[in-house]
Each structure stands twice: as C-alpha cells, then as structure tokens.
Design a protein around this motif. Structure first.
Motif, PDB file in Angstrom:
ATOM      1  N   MET A  26       0.825  -1.198   0.000  1.00 29.08           N
ATOM      2  CA  MET A  26       0.000   0.000   0.000  1.00 29.08           C
ATOM      3  C   MET A  26       0.868   1.261   0.000  1.00 29.08           C
ATOM      4  O   MET A  26       0.557   2.221  -0.674  1.00 29.08           O
ATOM      5  N   PHE A  27       1.950   1.223   0.778  1.00 28.50           N
ATOM      6  CA  PHE A  27       2.835   2.374   0.855  1.00 28.50           C
ATOM      7  C   PHE A  27       3.473   2.666  -0.504  1.00 28.50           C
ATOM      8  O   PHE A  27       3.647   3.826  -0.883  1.00 28.50           O
ATOM      9  N   GLU A  28       3.834   1.603  -1.244  1.00 28.17           N
ATOM     10  CA  GLU A  28       4.436   1.791  -2.562  1.00 28.17           C
ATOM     11  C   GLU A  28       3.469   2.474  -3.523  1.00 28.17           C
ATOM     12  O   GLU A  28       3.867   3.321  -4.322  1.00 28.17           O
ATOM     13  N   TYR A  29       2.202   2.106  -3.447  1.00 28.84           N
ATOM     14  CA  TYR A  29       1.181   2.713  -4.307  1.00 28.84           C
ATOM     15  C   TYR A  29       1.064   4.213  -4.024  1.00 28.84           C
ATOM     16  O   TYR A  29       1.039   5.032  -4.944  1.00 28.84           O
ATOM     17  N   VAL A  30       0.996   4.585  -2.760  1.00 27.91           N
ATOM     18  CA  VAL A  30       0.879   6.000  -2.386  1.00 27.91           C
ATOM     19  C   VAL A  30       2.133   6.755  -2.791  1.00 27.91           C
ATOM     20  O   VAL A  30       2.065   7.881  -3.273  1.00 27.91           O
ATOM     21  N   LEU A  31       3.302   6.140  -2.662  1.00 25.05           N
ATOM     22  CA  LEU A  31       4.554   6.772  -3.045  1.00 25.05           C
ATOM     23  C   LEU A  31       4.601   7.002  -4.564  1.00 25.05           C
ATOM     24  O   LEU A  31       4.968   8.091  -5.028  1.00 25.05           O
ATOM     25  N   LYS A  32       4.194   6.002  -5.337  1.00 23.69           N
ATOM     26  CA  LYS A  32       4.138   6.159  -6.794  1.00 23.69           C
ATOM     27  C   LYS A  32       3.164   7.251  -7.191  1.00 23.69           C
ATOM     28  O   LYS A  32       3.436   8.062  -8.084  1.00 23.69           O
ATOM     29  N   LEU A  33       2.011   7.284  -6.531  1.00 22.10           N
ATOM     30  CA  LEU A  33       1.008   8.310  -6.806  1.00 22.10           C
ATOM     31  C   LEU A  33       1.543   9.695  -6.470  1.00 22.10           C
ATOM     32  O   LEU A  33       1.356  10.651  -7.235  1.00 22.10           O
ATOM     33  N   ALA A  34       2.252   9.823  -5.348  1.00 27.89           N
ATOM     34  CA  ALA A  34       2.802  11.119  -4.927  1.00 27.89           C
ATOM     35  C   ALA A  34       3.882  11.596  -5.891  1.00 27.89           C
ATOM     36  O   ALA A  34       4.081  12.806  -6.049  1.00 27.89           O
ATOM     37  N   ILE A  35       4.563  10.684  -6.546  1.00 28.63           N
ATOM     38  CA  ILE A  35       5.613  11.069  -7.490  1.00 28.63           C
ATOM     39  C   ILE A  35       5.032  11.312  -8.882  1.00 28.63           C
ATOM     40  O   ILE A  35       5.367  12.290  -9.558  1.00 28.63           O
ATOM     41  N   MET A  36       4.169  10.427  -9.328  1.00 28.08           N
ATOM     42  CA  MET A  36       3.674  10.493 -10.705  1.00 28.08           C
ATOM     43  C   MET A  36       2.653  11.609 -10.931  1.00 28.08           C
ATOM     44  O   MET A  36       2.620  12.197 -12.007  1.00 28.08           O
ATOM     45  N   LEU A  37       1.804  11.892  -9.955  1.00 25.30           N
ATOM     46  CA  LEU A  37       0.778  12.915 -10.138  1.00 25.30           C
ATOM     47  C   LEU A  37       1.388  14.291 -10.415  1.00 25.30           C
ATOM     48  O   LEU A  37       1.010  14.946 -11.399  1.00 25.30           O
ATOM     49  N   PRO A  38       2.356  14.765  -9.623  1.00 25.23           N
ATOM     50  CA  PRO A  38       2.987  16.055  -9.970  1.00 25.23           C
ATOM     51  C   PRO A  38       3.772  15.986 -11.279  1.00 25.23           C
ATOM     52  O   PRO A  38       3.810  16.961 -12.031  1.00 25.23           O
ATOM     53  N   ALA A  39       4.385  14.839 -11.572  1.00 24.88           N
ATOM     54  CA  ALA A  39       5.134  14.704 -12.819  1.00 24.88           C
ATOM     55  C   ALA A  39       4.199  14.836 -14.020  1.00 24.88           C
ATOM     56  O   ALA A  39       4.527  15.508 -15.010  1.00 24.88           O
ATOM     57  N   ILE A  40       3.044  14.221 -13.961  1.00 26.49           N
ATOM     58  CA  ILE A  40       2.064  14.329 -15.053  1.00 26.49           C
ATOM     59  C   ILE A  40       1.546  15.758 -15.158  1.00 26.49           C
ATOM     60  O   ILE A  40       1.381  16.289 -16.252  1.00 26.49           O
ATOM     61  N   GLY A  41       1.318  16.404 -14.026  1.00 29.16           N
ATOM     62  CA  GLY A  41       0.881  17.801 -14.036  1.00 29.16           C
ATOM     63  C   GLY A  41       1.919  18.719 -14.667  1.00 29.16           C
ATOM     64  O   GLY A  41       1.593  19.592 -15.467  1.00 29.16           O
ATOM     65  N   LEU A  42       3.196  18.521 -14.327  1.00 27.03           N
ATOM     66  CA  LEU A  42       4.266  19.327 -14.923  1.00 27.03           C
ATOM     67  C   LEU A  42       4.404  19.051 -16.416  1.00 27.03           C
ATOM     68  O   LEU A  42       4.653  19.979 -17.201  1.00 27.03           O
ATOM     69  N   LEU A  43       4.236  17.810 -16.814  1.00 27.11           N
ATOM     70  CA  LEU A  43       4.294  17.474 -18.234  1.00 27.11           C
ATOM     71  C   LEU A  43       3.167  18.156 -19.009  1.00 27.11           C
ATOM     72  O   LEU A  43       3.383  18.723 -20.077  1.00 27.11           O
ATOM     73  N   ALA A  44       1.953  18.135 -18.467  1.00 29.92           N
ATOM     74  CA  ALA A  44       0.824  18.806 -19.117  1.00 29.92           C
ATOM     75  C   ALA A  44       1.056  20.312 -19.192  1.00 29.92           C
ATOM     76  O   ALA A  44       0.806  20.944 -20.222  1.00 29.92           O
ATOM     77  N   TRP A  45       1.546  20.903 -18.100  1.00 27.64           N
ATOM     78  CA  TRP A  45       1.823  22.339 -18.078  1.00 27.64           C
ATOM     79  C   TRP A  45       2.887  22.689 -19.115  1.00 27.64           C
ATOM     80  O   TRP A  45       2.765  23.684 -19.846  1.00 27.64           O
ATOM     81  N   GLY A  46       3.940  21.884 -19.217  1.00 26.35           N
ATOM     82  CA  GLY A  46       4.997  22.118 -20.194  1.00 26.35           C
ATOM     83  C   GLY A  46       4.481  22.021 -21.619  1.00 26.35           C
ATOM     84  O   GLY A  46       4.869  22.815 -22.486  1.00 26.35           O
TER      85      GLY A  46
END
Length: 92
Positions: free
Chosen positions: A1-21
């Motif tokens: 469960m912790f790995e899922y939350v960690l992946k989500l915490a990393i990937m969500l801002p990365a996807i947001g920055l990619l969309a913004w870029g």
C-alpha cells in the motif's frame, strides 16, 4: 500500500508538470506561427464565420484588400479595394 501511495505522490505532480509544459510549448509555437513574417506578400486581415461551411476573409495582397468567401468547394473573390491605412497597424 505504501508503494502505491509513493508512486502516486511522485507520478501525479510529474504528469501535471508534463501537461503544463506541453501547454506552454503549444502557446509558444502558436505565437511563433501567428507572428508576421517579413517577405510574405499575403496577409489575412480579418475573418468572419457565416456558417459552419462558409467563411468570409479579407486578405491584404500587394497593397490591396481582397474580400473572399471560403467554403468546402474553394475560394471565391467577392470584392477588391485599396488597403486602408488602419489595416496596416493590425497584427494578426
């Protein structure tokens, strides 16, 4: 469960920055394409949609303004007049 939350915490801002870029890059490219280019003899002054398949456009060409209708079948020249002085200041 912790790995899922960690992946989500990393990937969500990365996807947001990619969309913004991507949006910033698209805006920059759109500004570059719309900028007036020296050496071009034709320039669109104004366009008006009359229906989904019919558009009126005023095109400046060698000091003349030409009114054309653009449809799915092609362009038709409707009128021609000398270029107005106020059209020179428009940047489209």
């Amino acid at each position: 469960m912790f790995e899922y939350v960690l992946k989500l915490a990393i990937m969500l801002p990365a996807i947001g920055l990619l969309a913004w870029g991507c949006l910033k890059l698209a805006k920059k490219m759109q500004d570059r394409v719309g900028a007036p280019v020296q050496g071009k003899s034709a320039r669109i002054i104004e366009t008006t949609m009359l229906s989904p398949s019919l558009k009126l456009a005023v095109i400046e060409f060698h000091g003349r303004e030409i009114l054309v209708s653009a449809s799915r079948t092609g362009l038709t020249r409707l009128a021609e007049a000398p270029a107005r002085a106020s059209a020179e200041g428009l940047d489209r």
